[in-house]
Each structure stands twice: as C-alpha cells, then as structure tokens.
Design an enzyme around this catalytic site. Structure first.
Site, PDB file in Angstrom:
ATOM      1  N   CYS A 189       2.384 -17.711 -67.257  1.00 54.54           N
ATOM      2  CA  CYS A 189       2.332 -17.567 -65.797  1.00 54.54           C
ATOM      3  C   CYS A 189       2.360 -18.925 -65.113  1.00 54.54           C
ATOM      4  CB  CYS A 189       1.072 -16.816 -65.421  1.00 54.54           C
ATOM      5  SG  CYS A 189       0.830 -15.371 -66.462  1.00 54.54           S
ATOM      6  N   LYS A 193       2.724 -13.699 -55.139  1.00 54.52           N
ATOM      7  CA  LYS A 193       2.350 -13.774 -56.551  1.00 54.52           C
ATOM      8  C   LYS A 193       2.672 -15.151 -57.136  1.00 54.52           C
ATOM      9  CE  LYS A 193       1.745 -13.480 -60.815  1.00 54.52           C
ATOM     10  NZ  LYS A 193       1.577 -12.646 -61.926  1.00 54.52           N
TER      11      LYS A 193
HETATM   12  N1  SAJ Z   1      -6.381 -24.493 -67.159  1.00 51.15           N
HETATM   13  C1  SAJ Z   1      -6.731 -25.838 -67.065  1.00 51.15           C
HETATM   14  N2  SAJ Z   1      -7.703 -26.194 -66.198  1.00 51.15           N
HETATM   15  C2  SAJ Z   1      -8.360 -25.288 -65.407  1.00 51.15           C
HETATM   16  C3  SAJ Z   1      -7.995 -23.929 -65.501  1.00 51.15           C
HETATM   17  C4  SAJ Z   1      -7.003 -23.550 -66.390  1.00 51.15           C
HETATM   18  O1  SAJ Z   1      -6.168 -26.694 -67.750  1.00 51.15           O
HETATM   19  O2  SAJ Z   1      -9.231 -25.705 -64.637  1.00 51.15           O
HETATM   20  C5  SAJ Z   1      -5.294 -24.083 -68.076  1.00 51.15           C
HETATM   21  C6  SAJ Z   1      -5.704 -23.046 -69.114  1.00 51.15           C
HETATM   22  O3  SAJ Z   1      -6.310 -23.629 -70.224  1.00 51.15           O
HETATM   23  C7  SAJ Z   1      -4.348 -22.426 -69.441  1.00 51.15           C
HETATM   24  C8  SAJ Z   1      -3.640 -22.428 -68.102  1.00 51.15           C
HETATM   25  O4  SAJ Z   1      -4.314 -23.390 -67.313  1.00 51.15           O
HETATM   26  O5  SAJ Z   1      -3.619 -23.227 -70.363  1.00 51.15           O
HETATM   27  C9  SAJ Z   1      -3.603 -21.091 -67.409  1.00 51.15           C
HETATM   28  O6  SAJ Z   1      -4.821 -20.397 -67.564  1.00 51.15           O
HETATM   29  P1  SAJ Z   1      -5.520 -19.523 -66.411  1.00 51.15           P
HETATM   30  O7  SAJ Z   1      -6.783 -18.987 -66.973  1.00 51.15           O
HETATM   31  O8  SAJ Z   1      -5.613 -20.299 -65.166  1.00 51.15           O
HETATM   32  O9  SAJ Z   1      -4.488 -18.382 -66.070  1.00 51.15           O
HETATM   33  P2  SAJ Z   1      -3.583 -17.319 -66.880  1.00 51.15           P
HETATM   34  O10 SAJ Z   1      -2.225 -17.929 -67.065  1.00 51.15           O
HETATM   35  O11 SAJ Z   1      -4.273 -16.799 -68.086  1.00 51.15           O
HETATM   36  O12 SAJ Z   1      -3.489 -16.152 -65.793  1.00 51.15           O
HETATM   37  C10 SAJ Z   1      -2.989 -16.439 -64.483  1.00 51.15           C
HETATM   38  C11 SAJ Z   1      -3.957 -15.845 -63.467  1.00 51.15           C
HETATM   39  N3  SAJ Z   1      -3.668 -16.391 -62.160  1.00 51.15           N
HETATM   40  C12 SAJ Z   1      -4.623 -16.914 -61.355  1.00 51.15           C
HETATM   41  O13 SAJ Z   1      -5.773 -16.995 -61.678  1.00 51.15           O
HETATM   42  C13 SAJ Z   1      -4.147 -17.408 -60.028  1.00 51.15           C
HETATM   43  C14 SAJ Z   1      -3.875 -14.337 -63.493  1.00 51.15           C
HETATM   44  O14 SAJ Z   1      -4.630 -13.766 -62.438  1.00 51.15           O
HETATM   45  C15 SAJ Z   1      -2.402 -13.877 -63.364  1.00 51.15           C
HETATM   46  O15 SAJ Z   1      -2.292 -12.480 -63.494  1.00 51.15           O
HETATM   47  C16 SAJ Z   1      -1.614 -14.485 -64.477  1.00 51.15           C
HETATM   48  O16 SAJ Z   1      -1.705 -15.904 -64.350  1.00 51.15           O
HETATM   49  C17 SAJ Z   1      -0.175 -14.003 -64.399  1.00 51.15           C
HETATM   50  O17 SAJ Z   1       0.225 -13.132 -65.208  1.00 51.15           O
HETATM   51  O18 SAJ Z   1       0.547 -14.395 -63.501  1.00 51.15           O
END
Ligand code: SAJ
Length: 424
Positions: free
Chosen positions: A258, A204
């Site tokens: 996360c 995870k």
């Molecule tokens: N972000 C970027 N660039 C990108 C993608 C995301 O800057 O290309 C930023 C987003 O704006 C945000 C952060 O990253 O600030 C995280 O966003 P996210 O959409 O990647 O993820 P979370 O935190 O909403 O959810 C993640 C997910 N993990 C993965 O996709 C590997 C989700 O499946 C998990 O359940 C969650 O973390 C968790 O609870 O751990």
C-alpha cells in the site's frame, strides 16, 4: 443475498468471511486452484489473527465456498491486486481488475451491484473501468450499479477494522453509491460515506500518501540526527508531547502493498505537481542503502563477517514480504557478507531458525518489528554469537544494562565507534 468476491487475498478472503458471518451466501473466486482447494477445506493460506477460525466456521456452515470462476450473484466485489506498472512513473496497472470485470460481465443482471475494492489511481473508474462495461452494452446507473469502495484495513487487525472502520463508497452515479452502501450495511458498524468514484479513489491514495510522507519525515530526521549527533528517538518522544505533533518512526524503509505503491498512483497522474509525494518516496526508498552502509561501518575490520537478519516481513507480526525493505537490505548486503535469514512469521526457503541464525554471528540486524524480537534472550546471544551486537533499525529491542550485548539503533549509531564493537 448472494455475493461473489473476486480475489481471495489479504482483503478478499477476510471480506468473504465477514460477509458470510453476517448471513450472506458468499462465493470466493480465485485463479489459483491451490487457494480454492485450501478455502473449501476450511483452511487459509495467509496469516491473519482470527481468520482461520472464522473461515472454518463459515465453510462448515455452508455459507462460504470457493471456486475458480464466478457465478450469478446479487453483488460482485473485486479485490484483486493492482501492482505498479514497470513504467517510469510506476503508474497503476489495472490488468487484474479488467480481467475480473470481463469475467463477471456475462453474469451481470439488471439491478446487480459491482464494487471495485482494489486500490486504484484517481479517475481509473471513469476512464478505464466504465468503458469496459459500456463496450459490453452495460450502462452503470441504468443496467446495474457500479462503485469504487476502497479497502482501508490494517493487516493484523483486518477482521476488526472491516467491521468498525468508516467506509468510503464512491458511486459512478449517486444511486450507484446508495446501492453499494446497502451491501456494506450488512456488516459495517462504522460510518458509510457516500461520494463520487474519483473522490473515493484519491481519498484512499492520499491516506497512504499521508502516512508515507510522514514516515519520510521521520527517516530524514534520523539521518539529520546521525549527522548532528542527536538521539532521534529523544527528539521524536519530546516533539510528540506537543498536542498537534505526531512524528512517525524511522526504520529501514517502507514496505507493504500500500504505502510503497499508492503514492506513485497519485504522482503518475500529476508528475509535475506531486513533488513532495515523490520526494517522500525517494527518501523512504533510500533507507535500505542507509542501513546497509551503516552495517558496513559497524562490521569494518572484521574478517569473514556473518550477519543474522532478523525479519523479512514488511512489518511486525505479519507473514507478508511484499515490497519489504528487508529484501532490499538483504540484496545490498549479500555481496559482501554471509547472511543467515530468520523470520518466525515467514515461510522462506533457506531461512534459518533462531539458533542457526545467531551461532557464530557478528551482528543481529533487526529489520522487522515482530513481537519475538522485542525481548531477545541476551544470555543466549552472548553465548552463541561471535560478537554480541544488535543493530535494531526498528527500535524495539528491550535494552538491558550490563548484559554484555551492545544494542545499536538510529538513536545512538553516531556515537558507536566501530573499533569498540570489534573489540567485543
Ligand atoms: N512504517 C514505518 N514507520 C512508521 C509506521 C510504519 O517505517 O512510523 C512502515 C512499516 O514498517 C511498513 C510500512 O511503513 O513497512 C507500512 O505499514 P503500515 O502499518 O503503516 O501500513 P500497511 O501498509 O500495513 O496498511 C496501510 C494502512 N493505511 C493507513 O494506515 C493510512 C491501512 O489502513 C490500509 O488499508 C492499507 O495501507 C492499504 O491496503 O492501503
């Protein structure tokens, strides 16, 4: 079957709802009376598509209730926060998990299943959770079944992903894993992968670390492109035409509960070795400063500049500001600029509506990729702003030729001459 879910946050509440919808009798437990009252009225306290309707349906049907303390049940699911400790390594703070464990220990009966869903650092189950049960005379695998089954759902798509994502079930013993898997078979359509607890914990954490490291690469690329005078979005688009390349998107930093936290859980367990993981975190944490510095350049020479901050949530279409990089950008800019903060999804004190935020402003700074910001009305911006300039750190604003509004992003930041903007 009756299941007691400890913690009614972003994961606990949707989990209650899908379990109840699958016909299970569910008791949701939360320490905050306001949340308990809200759920018992059939309402919700967080924003998540479809959740309000489902909770109302389950509460009305009598399958979902909320309370401040747990009751005897067949299974207990712990979904409470695991923040970072404020120590040097930002390690995993298990206080809330341990409190929840202690609250259910007097209720655990032979054959019950206890599942920790909260994200925890590798080896926490073996080293910290099992001993709490053992001190109370309960042996996992003998008196009851204990497993770690990390949640992996994406805010905004939680209800769908809870049902259809694959699920990791890490048992303290193989039988513990099997018994915990039975709980998930009531509502999960994806594959249920059985393993041991520490493998589940590290898997995870590494999923989110993988994403964090990849975003750091995109953010570093954006900075390199700024130095070299190349459009980073063109580089990303073209590189991603390769079948095995997927460069992520640069932005103002990485937020949420996360990605901004879990990599530290791994780092704290192996600080000498986890060097790439730590470096990626440092790069992502440097982005708010990079954005603030760029804003300073864009607004230099302008008297009493006003900035409209568009978006404080950590990502688009959610109301969650936990670890949001926008908050850090705001903190950095608040010293030198008048800020008007606008976020249609977040209920923040002192926030401005769209009109208030843009009137007389010198810069719209887009920090979050909410749908509302994708197709902004450029005529309104041109009429109401003092200088119609948008700095779009998420590359989501639809540009229009001859609109009279100047859109700056990480792709063209290097080519923008400050005096051009001032002359607008
Ligand atoms: N972000 C970027 N660039 C990108 C993608 C995301 O800057 O290309 C930023 C987003 O704006 C945000 C952060 O990253 O600030 C995280 O966003 P996210 O959409 O990647 O993820 P979370 O935190 O909403 O959810 C993640 C997910 N993990 C993965 O996709 C590997 C989700 O499946 C998990 O359940 C969650 O973390 C968790 O609870 O751990």
């Amino acid at each position: 079957m009756k299941i007691c879910v400890m913690g009614l946050g972003y994961i606990g509440l949707p989990t209650c709802a899908v379990l109840a919808a699958a016909g299970v009798e569910v008791l949701g437990v939360d320490v905050q009376p306001r949340i308990v009252d809200t759920i018992n009225k059939g309402k919700i306290h967080i924003e998540e598509p479809g959740l309000g309707e489902l909770v109302l349906e389950c509460v009305s049907a009598g399958r979902l209730r909320a309370a401040k303390s747990p009751e005897p049940a067949d299974a207990f699911i712990i979904a409470v926060p695991t923040p970072s400790r404020q120590d040097e390594l930002l390690s995993c703070d298990l206080t809330y998990v341990t409190e929840a464990v202690k609250a259910i220990i007097p209720l655990v009966q032979k054959g019950n299943v206890v599942i920790v869903e909260s994200t925890i650092a590798p080896c926490c189950m073996d080293d910290e959770v099992v001993p709490v049960f053992e001190e109370a005379g309960l042996t996992p695998g003998v008196d009851f079944y204990l497993a770690h089954c990390p949640e992996r759902v994406l805010p905004g798509r939680i209800l769908h992903e809870l049902r259809y994502n694959n699920r990791i079930v890490g048992g303290i013993t193989p039988l513990c894993a099997e018994k915990a898997a039975e709980v998930y078979r009531t509502f999960v359509e994806g594959e249920i992968v059985l393993t041991e607890a520490k493998t589940a914990e590290l898997s995870k954490c590494m999923e989110n670390t993988f994403r964090d490291v990849n975003i750091a690469l995109a953010n570093e690329l954006a900075k390199i492109c700024g130095e070299l005078g190349v459009n980073c979005y063109d580089v990303i688009r073209i590189s991603n035409k390769h079948p095995r390349v997927n460069i992520h998107q640069p932005g103002p930093g990485v937020g949420g509960h996360c990605l901004a936290i879990d990599p530290y859980f791994v780092y704290a367990k192996a600080p000498e070795t986890a060097r790439l993981i730590k470096h990626a975190r440092d790069i992502n944490r440097s982005m708010p400063r990079y954005v603030a510095d760029a804003v300073n350049v864009l607004l230099s020479g302008i008297k009493s500049p006003v900035i409209s901050i568009f978006g404080t949530a950590y990502k688009g279409n959610v109301d969650d500001v936990r670890e949001s990089p926008a908050l850090e950008v705001i903190r950095l800019l608040a010293y030198d600029f008048e800020l008007r903060i606008h976020d249609p999804h977040v209920n923040g004190t002192g926030y401005a509506n769209f009109d208030e935020a843009i009137s007389g402003s010198d810069l719209v700074l887009v920090l979050c990729d909410h749908d509302e910001f994708k197709s902004l009305d450029f005529d309104v911006l041109k009429n109401k702003m003092r200088r119609p300039v948008i700095f779009d750190t998420r590359n989501i604003v639809e540009e229009k030729t001859n609109s009279g509004v100047n859109v700056v992003n990480f792709g063209n930041l290097h080519s923008v001459k400050t005096h051009d903007l001032c002359a607008l």
